[in-house]
Design a protein around this motif. Structure first.
Motif, PDB file in Angstrom:
ATOM      1  N   TYR A  22       0.821  -1.207   0.000  1.00 33.50           N
ATOM      2  CA  TYR A  22       0.000   0.000   0.000  1.00 33.50           C
ATOM      3  C   TYR A  22       0.861   1.266   0.000  1.00 33.50           C
ATOM      4  CZ  TYR A  22      -4.650  -1.988   0.210  1.00 33.50           C
ATOM      5  OH  TYR A  22      -5.812  -2.616  -0.129  1.00 33.50           O
ATOM      6  N   GLY A  23       2.150   1.112   0.313  1.00 30.45           N
ATOM      7  CA  GLY A  23       3.069   2.246   0.278  1.00 30.45           C
ATOM      8  C   GLY A  23       3.796   2.319  -1.054  1.00 30.45           C
ATOM      9  N   ASP A  24       4.921   1.622  -1.163  1.00 28.80           N
ATOM     10  CA  ASP A  24       5.695   1.643  -2.410  1.00 28.80           C
ATOM     11  C   ASP A  24       4.983   0.927  -3.555  1.00 28.80           C
ATOM     12  OD1 ASP A  24       7.699   3.081  -1.248  1.00 28.80           O
ATOM     13  OD2 ASP A  24       9.139   1.430  -1.133  1.00 28.80           O
ATOM     14  N   GLY A  25       4.159  -0.069  -3.220  1.00 32.01           N
ATOM     15  CA  GLY A  25       3.519  -0.866  -4.262  1.00 32.01           C
ATOM     16  C   GLY A  25       4.377  -2.016  -4.727  1.00 32.01           C
ATOM     17  N   PHE A  26       5.421  -2.342  -3.957  1.00 31.53           N
ATOM     18  CA  PHE A  26       6.374  -3.389  -4.353  1.00 31.53           C
ATOM     19  C   PHE A  26       7.049  -3.940  -3.104  1.00 31.53           C
ATOM     20  CE2 PHE A  26      10.520  -5.005  -5.432  1.00 31.53           C
ATOM     21  CZ  PHE A  26      10.391  -5.580  -6.702  1.00 31.53           C
ATOM     22  N   ILE A  27       7.108  -5.278  -2.984  1.00 31.24           N
ATOM     23  CA  ILE A  27       7.876  -5.923  -1.921  1.00 31.24           C
ATOM     24  C   ILE A  27       8.549  -7.156  -2.508  1.00 31.24           C
ATOM     25  CG2 ILE A  27       6.435  -5.098  -0.016  1.00 31.24           C
ATOM     26  CD1 ILE A  27       5.069  -7.836   0.032  1.00 31.24           C
ATOM     27  N   ALA A  28       9.532  -7.691  -1.807  1.00 34.51           N
ATOM     28  CA  ALA A  28      10.272  -8.853  -2.322  1.00 34.51           C
ATOM     29  C   ALA A  28      10.761  -9.727  -1.179  1.00 34.51           C
ATOM     30  CB  ALA A  28      11.449  -8.389  -3.175  1.00 34.51           C
ATOM     31  N   LEU A  29      11.045 -10.972  -1.529  1.00 30.48           N
ATOM     32  CA  LEU A  29      11.626 -11.927  -0.595  1.00 30.48           C
ATOM     33  C   LEU A  29      12.866 -12.520  -1.239  1.00 30.48           C
ATOM     34  CD1 LEU A  29      11.343 -13.568   2.101  1.00 30.48           C
ATOM     35  CD2 LEU A  29      10.176 -15.313   0.720  1.00 30.48           C
ATOM     36  N   LYS A  30      14.010 -12.338  -0.602  1.00 31.71           N
ATOM     37  CA  LYS A  30      15.265 -12.876  -1.118  1.00 31.71           C
ATOM     38  C   LYS A  30      15.360 -14.373  -0.826  1.00 31.71           C
ATOM     39  CE  LYS A  30      17.100  -8.942  -2.502  1.00 31.71           C
ATOM     40  NZ  LYS A  30      17.384  -8.691  -3.934  1.00 31.71           N
ATOM     41  N   GLY A  31      15.894 -15.118  -1.772  1.00 31.03           N
ATOM     42  CA  GLY A  31      16.198 -16.533  -1.566  1.00 31.03           C
ATOM     43  C   GLY A  31      14.996 -17.402  -1.263  1.00 31.03           C
ATOM     44  N   ALA A  32      13.877 -17.124  -1.895  1.00 24.95           N
ATOM     45  CA  ALA A  32      12.666 -17.925  -1.652  1.00 24.95           C
ATOM     46  C   ALA A  32      12.803 -19.335  -2.208  1.00 24.95           C
ATOM     47  CB  ALA A  32      11.459 -17.228  -2.271  1.00 24.95           C
ATOM     48  N   PHE A  33      13.575 -19.465  -3.282  1.00 24.96           N
ATOM     49  CA  PHE A  33      13.765 -20.762  -3.929  1.00 24.96           C
ATOM     50  C   PHE A  33      15.251 -21.015  -4.149  1.00 24.96           C
ATOM     51  CE2 PHE A  33       9.554 -19.286  -5.173  1.00 24.96           C
ATOM     52  CZ  PHE A  33       8.769 -20.404  -4.893  1.00 24.96           C
TER      53      PHE A  33
ATOM     54  N   MET B  59      17.145  -5.407  -9.333  1.00 24.41           N
ATOM     55  CA  MET B  59      18.097  -6.371  -9.866  1.00 24.41           C
ATOM     56  C   MET B  59      18.149  -7.620  -8.988  1.00 24.41           C
ATOM     57  SD  MET B  59      20.840  -3.803 -11.617  1.00 24.41           S
ATOM     58  CE  MET B  59      20.648  -2.616 -10.358  1.00 24.41           C
ATOM     59  N   PRO B  60      17.080  -8.417  -9.066  1.00 21.28           N
ATOM     60  CA  PRO B  60      17.006  -9.625  -8.253  1.00 21.28           C
ATOM     61  C   PRO B  60      17.985 -10.701  -8.718  1.00 21.28           C
ATOM     62  CG  PRO B  60      15.214  -9.575  -9.824  1.00 21.28           C
ATOM     63  CD  PRO B  60      15.919  -8.249  -9.938  1.00 21.28           C
ATOM     64  N   LYS B  61      18.222 -11.652  -7.848  1.00 18.96           N
ATOM     65  CA  LYS B  61      19.050 -12.822  -8.152  1.00 18.96           C
ATOM     66  C   LYS B  61      18.151 -14.047  -8.290  1.00 18.96           C
ATOM     67  CE  LYS B  61      22.840 -10.400  -7.611  1.00 18.96           C
ATOM     68  NZ  LYS B  61      23.635  -9.999  -8.801  1.00 18.96           N
ATOM     69  N   MET B  62      18.700 -15.088  -8.853  1.00 23.02           N
ATOM     70  CA  MET B  62      17.973 -16.351  -8.967  1.00 23.02           C
ATOM     71  C   MET B  62      17.508 -16.812  -7.589  1.00 23.02           C
ATOM     72  SD  MET B  62      20.474 -18.275 -11.702  1.00 23.02           S
ATOM     73  CE  MET B  62      19.674 -19.882 -11.498  1.00 23.02           C
ATOM     74  N   GLY B  63      16.227 -17.113  -7.467  1.00 23.53           N
ATOM     75  CA  GLY B  63      15.663 -17.552  -6.199  1.00 23.53           C
ATOM     76  C   GLY B  63      14.861 -16.487  -5.496  1.00 23.53           C
TER      77      GLY B  63
ATOM     78  N   ARG C 164      18.658 -22.124  -6.237  1.00 21.91           N
ATOM     79  CA  ARG C 164      19.122 -21.863  -7.601  1.00 21.91           C
ATOM     80  C   ARG C 164      18.832 -23.064  -8.502  1.00 21.91           C
ATOM     81  NH1 ARG C 164      22.274 -17.247  -8.014  1.00 21.91           N
ATOM     82  NH2 ARG C 164      23.241 -17.968  -9.962  1.00 21.91           N
ATOM     83  N   GLU C 165      18.905 -24.266  -7.937  1.00 18.81           N
ATOM     84  CA  GLU C 165      18.602 -25.464  -8.725  1.00 18.81           C
ATOM     85  C   GLU C 165      17.142 -25.460  -9.176  1.00 18.81           C
ATOM     86  OE1 GLU C 165      22.172 -25.833  -6.533  1.00 18.81           O
ATOM     87  OE2 GLU C 165      20.138 -25.456  -5.757  1.00 18.81           O
ATOM     88  N   TRP C 166      16.239 -25.053  -8.297  1.00 22.63           N
ATOM     89  CA  TRP C 166      14.817 -24.965  -8.639  1.00 22.63           C
ATOM     90  C   TRP C 166      14.618 -23.953  -9.760  1.00 22.63           C
ATOM     91  CZ3 TRP C 166      10.914 -21.392  -8.883  1.00 22.63           C
ATOM     92  CH2 TRP C 166       9.598 -21.869  -8.845  1.00 22.63           C
ATOM     93  N   VAL C 167      15.304 -22.824  -9.688  1.00 24.75           N
ATOM     94  CA  VAL C 167      15.167 -21.784 -10.705  1.00 24.75           C
ATOM     95  C   VAL C 167      15.761 -22.239 -12.035  1.00 24.75           C
ATOM     96  CG1 VAL C 167      15.744 -19.412 -11.319  1.00 24.75           C
ATOM     97  CG2 VAL C 167      15.158 -19.973  -8.958  1.00 24.75           C
ATOM     98  N   GLN C 168      16.860 -22.966 -12.001  1.00 25.01           N
ATOM     99  CA  GLN C 168      17.441 -23.490 -13.244  1.00 25.01           C
ATOM    100  C   GLN C 168      16.461 -24.415 -13.958  1.00 25.01           C
ATOM    101  OE1 GLN C 168      21.052 -25.187 -11.674  1.00 25.01           O
ATOM    102  NE2 GLN C 168      22.201 -23.287 -11.868  1.00 25.01           N
ATOM    103  N   GLN C 169      15.728 -25.208 -13.199  1.00 23.80           N
ATOM    104  CA  GLN C 169      14.706 -26.077 -13.779  1.00 23.80           C
ATOM    105  C   GLN C 169      13.595 -25.246 -14.418  1.00 23.80           C
ATOM    106  OE1 GLN C 169      13.054 -29.839 -11.752  1.00 23.80           O
ATOM    107  NE2 GLN C 169      11.498 -28.309 -11.292  1.00 23.80           N
ATOM    108  N   LEU C 170      13.188 -24.184 -13.726  1.00 29.88           N
ATOM    109  CA  LEU C 170      12.175 -23.282 -14.271  1.00 29.88           C
ATOM    110  C   LEU C 170      12.667 -22.654 -15.570  1.00 29.88           C
ATOM    111  CD1 LEU C 170       9.538 -21.631 -14.068  1.00 29.88           C
ATOM    112  CD2 LEU C 170      10.787 -19.999 -12.637  1.00 29.88           C
ATOM    113  N   ASP C 171      13.922 -22.244 -15.595  1.00 28.17           N
ATOM    114  CA  ASP C 171      14.494 -21.628 -16.788  1.00 28.17           C
ATOM    115  C   ASP C 171      14.457 -22.599 -17.972  1.00 28.17           C
ATOM    116  OD1 ASP C 171      16.063 -19.217 -17.825  1.00 28.17           O
ATOM    117  OD2 ASP C 171      17.438 -20.849 -18.317  1.00 28.17           O
TER     118      ASP C 171
END
Length: 281
Positions: A24-35, A192-196, A37-44
């Motif tokens: 409700y403020g910035d309109g953007f939030i994030a969570l680092k390292g939710a997944f 500039m997020p990272k994988m995961g 890197r192996e999981w993300v490579q599979q998604l890719d």
């Protein structure tokens, strides 16, 4: 009882006030390292197969500007859909902002290829009455990169707090007048997020993809979620086969807007955004 315990676990793990304040403020939030890197490579891997297939079909990959495409897919097209849709942070955010009856209405991916140019500042769709009159958010877009984003790869750029801007002089209710660009550029934050990592935003917050000067594409998965008062499902066709549906957790079944089919049908995308096709003038 299983669903109730699931909700309690998600709510207890994350700070609901921080979630609400961020969206409700910035309109953007994030969570680092939710997944991992192996999981993300599979998604890719899954995304690249789907992208090549979509490019061959009429309406399979729609332009979002020069050298930039969006592809809507089926949940069962990616191996990690259930992991994503039931992640405790995702469910906690949806419950907090959209309420207990939220629905997943869209899944797809965006790819700014090398040579993609700056998009014009925009919203993904016009403000609903809930936001203009009621000052409530009734939809969210989750994003998950499949690469480590660098400055030259066309990072996503957002103007915090602009989800509340009234659409005065907005073309099609989505594109603000160019004389307002200096304000957005002054507010702009490059992500500039990272994988995961995973993020979520109001699609009404003014944003744009920036120019990709690198020799690498920047794929990002998109998960669209609505409150009961939103109608974004009308723009999409979330299909699920009966066989796949039977494998889904009961909690997840209750939070999907879907069309049950015996065999998946190719998606012809109806939600084009004509104003993005030429890039920023």
């Amino acid at each position: 009882m299983v669903e109730e315990n699931f909700k309690k676990t998600a709510a207890a793990t994350y700070d609901i006030a921080k979630i609400m304040g961020g969206l409700y403020g910035d309109g953007f939030i994030a969570l680092k390292g939710a997944f991992s890197r192996e999981w993300v490579q599979q998604l890719d891997e899954d995304i690249w197969l789907l992208y090549q297939d979509a490019l061959k079909r009429p309406g399979g990959a729609v332009g979002r500007g020069p050298k930039r495409h969006y592809v809507e897919i089926h949940p069962e097209d990616i191996r990690g859909f259930v992991d994503l849709a039931t992640h405790p942070w995702v469910t906690a955010v949806c419950e907090a902002v959209l309420g207990p009856d939220y629905k997943i209405v869209e899944i797809g991916f965006d790819i700014p290829n090398p040579g993609a140019v700056d998009q014009p500042w925009h919203r993904d769709f016009p403000d609903p009455e809930d936001t203009i009159v009621g000052r409530r958010l009734n939809s969210l877009a989750f994003n998950l990169t499949t690469v480590d984003v660098a400055e030259d790869m066309g990072p996503f750029e957002i103007a915090p707090g602009t989800q509340w801007d009234l659409p005065d002089n907005f073309e099609h209710g989505m594109f603000p007048a160019k004389d307002s660009y200096p304000r957005y550029q002054a507010l702009a934050q490059r992500k500039m997020p990272k994988m995961g990592d995973i993020s979520t935003r109001s699609a009404l917050t003014i944003h744009r993809g920036t120019a990709n000067y690198s020799d690498k594409p920047r794929p990002a998965l998109v998960l669209g979620v609505d409150a009961p008062t939103a109608n974004n499902a009308e723009r999409h066709d979330l299909q699920i086969t009966r066989a796949y549906f039977e494998t889904l957790p009961e909690y997840l079944k209750q939070h999907l807007t879907y069309r049950l089919v015996d065999k998946l049908e190719p998606i012809y995308q109806a939600h084009t955004i004509e104003g993005l096709m030429m890039g920023e003038a």
